[in-house]
Design an enzyme around this catalytic site. Structure first.
Site, PDB file in Angstrom:
ATOM      1  N   TYR A 147       0.857  -1.194   0.000  1.00 35.19           N
ATOM      2  CA  TYR A 147       0.000   0.000   0.000  1.00 35.19           C
ATOM      3  C   TYR A 147       0.885   1.233   0.000  1.00 35.19           C
ATOM      4  O   TYR A 147       1.874   1.289   0.741  1.00 35.19           O
ATOM      5  CB  TYR A 147      -0.889  -0.001   1.247  1.00 35.19           C
ATOM      6  N   ASP A 242       9.223   2.984   0.162  1.00 32.03           N
ATOM      7  CA  ASP A 242       8.145   3.654   0.878  1.00 32.03           C
ATOM      8  C   ASP A 242       8.272   3.236   2.345  1.00 32.03           C
ATOM      9  O   ASP A 242       7.797   2.181   2.750  1.00 32.03           O
ATOM     10  CB  ASP A 242       6.786   3.262   0.287  1.00 32.03           C
ATOM     11  N   LYS A 270       3.825   8.841   9.227  1.00 34.45           N
ATOM     12  CA  LYS A 270       3.623   8.180  10.515  1.00 34.45           C
ATOM     13  C   LYS A 270       4.625   8.658  11.586  1.00 34.45           C
ATOM     14  O   LYS A 270       4.496   9.774  12.051  1.00 34.45           O
ATOM     15  CB  LYS A 270       3.600   6.661  10.324  1.00 34.45           C
TER      16      LYS A 270
END
Ligand SMILES: *Cc1c(COP(=O)(O)O)cnc(C)c1O
Length: 436
Positions: A147, A242, A270
């Site tokens: 994702y 990522d 995050k």
């Protein structure tokens, strides 16, 4: 099973459904994956969530990853309170983002220059643009099961054959955008090589979650990441890590540091904001100098690098550097995983760093789940049962069987034991497998 009083959450949800799609502002929060009423959270501290009805839960979702030191870490709180007294958005150059950028480029070998944005999605979107500009190529290769946020070109699924272009995996994504993405299975060097044989000269970059952790925790063979670099090099494509989850989770320098590999570009989110909205992308100076105003790749943000988020991020990263929480977090996670497997025969815990993910496959099979094709049957149903059982005991796991749990330094022995006990009690109430 004791029923908690959830009247207020139910009433909030009824109101919320009228004014927000599905009642929430990010899909998994709606509990669709597990059923039941989402808890409306009133406050959080340490490893604990408290809902609007006054129920408390030990939180293993931890805002999906940013809270390495738990909710309301006092150090971050203090820095943010202090920052508030000086204003919260200038829309101008300021020294905090400079300090954070200097800190990161000093600590992270593959990062020569960095640009701050407001989310992981934005970071990925921007890094892809840089990759296309730098290579002059249109296509991006991603892996099925990874994702990368909700940017259109990443909301795609594999076509039916290798030669087939990807197709949209969300309504509203055009087929022409999806066709610029190539999707290959994880852990399959031959499929990767074949995709490059077909499209290599058009591929600007490979993007990968260096530990795929958004579709369960998909453990890759050791050679998987190095193989990407070999192929990319052969065809002149870039590699983008990522690291929105893995950045500052597996090491201060993320998987780039842990593996010693040097991605061309990296994205963060995050943990980098300490729980405030921050994302970042960066990499080699020559690539990042493509970005405006230094270069021709346009990318901007009204609230980017705002002083509150930058202060929180700096406090977070400095605390990580000072305390090096990783060895303790990792050994606690490993011990926890072993205890959970013992407590609930029939469940297998996949783990890496301080991430863990229960899969409902018999321990005897001991086969690792490496791609979505390996998901055991009944995962969603079994996980939902476990989720609600634990919720009733005051433990909040991520509300989906395909999301990973996060351990923080705020999870003390008592909260870890409570989770193990929860698994034991679940086993007594719903044995998955006869004890051997
Ligand atoms: C969470 C995540 C994103 C998206 O970040 P947002 O801040 O939710 O936009 C992108 N990539 C990975 C690997 C993620 O885990």
């Amino acid at each position: 099973m004791i029923e908690l009083n959830t009247k207020k959450s139910e009433a909030f949800m009824e109101r919320a459904r009228k004014v927000a799609p599905g009642g929430v502002h990010s899909p998994v929060r709606g509990f669709r994956g597990v059923g039941g009423t989402p808890r409306f959270i009133a406050s959080a501290k340490g490893a604990q969530l408290t809902d609007v009805d006054g129920n408390s839960y030990i939180d293993y979702c931890m805002s999906w990853g940013p809270l390495l030191f738990g909710h309301q870490d006092p150090e971050i709180a203090e820095v943010v309170r202090e920052a508030l007294t000086r204003g919260w958005s200038y829309g101008a150059a300021e020294p905090l983002s400079l300090e954070l950028a200097e800190f990161m480029t000093h600590e992270i070998a593959c990062l020569e220059k960095v640009r701050f944005v407001n989310s992981g999605t934005e970071a990925v979107m921007s890094a892809l643009r840089v990759a296309r500009a730098a290579t002059g190529r249109p296509k991006i290769l991603k892996f099925e099961g990874c994702y990368h946020g909700h940017v259109d070109s990443m909301l795609v699924k594999a076509g039916s054959g290798l030669a087939e272009m990807a197709s949209p995996d969300s309504a509203g994504v055009s087929a022409s955008v999806a066709a610029e993405t190539i999707v290959v299975p994880l852990n399959d060097p031959q499929a990767l090589e074949a995709a490059f044989e077909l499209h290599g000269k058009e591929i600007a970059a490979i993007i990968v979650e260096p530990i795929p952790a958004n579709n369960g925790l998909l453990l890759q063979n050791a050679d998987f990441l190095p193989s990407l670099f070999r192929v990319a090099k052969k065809y002149g494509s870039l590699v983008i890590f990522d690291e929105v989850i893995t950045g500052f989770r597996v090491a201060l320098g993320g998987m780039a540091e842990r593996t010693g590999l040097t991605p061309d570009l990296v994205t963060y989110g995050k943990i980098i904001g300490g729980g405030f909205p921050v994302g970042a992308y960066g990499g080699r100076a020559e690539l990042m100098d493509q970005v405006a105003p230094a270069g021709p790749v346009y990318q901007a943000g009204t609230l980017s690098a705002n002083p509150i988020a930058m202060s929180a991020g700096l406090a977070m990263l400095k605390k990580i550097k000072r305390e090096n929480p990783y060895p303790v977090l990792e050994s606690r996670t490993r011990e926890l995983a072993a205890s959970l497997e013992k407590a609930l025969p029939g469940v297998q815990i996949q783990t890496d760093a301080s991430l863990f993910w229960p899969i409902f496959a018999p321990l005897s099979s001991k086969k690792k789940v490496r791609t979505p094709a390996d998901f055991p049957e009944g995962q969603k149903e079994q996980y939902s049962k476990l989720f609600h059982f634990l919720l009733s005991k005051g433990i909040y796991l991520p509300p989906s069987g395909y999301e990973v749990s996060f351990l923080s330094t705020a999870h003390d022995t008592a909260s870890i034991q409570a989770l193990v006990r929860g698994f034991e009690e679940f086993h007594q109430a719903h044995p998955l497998q006869k004890a051997p």
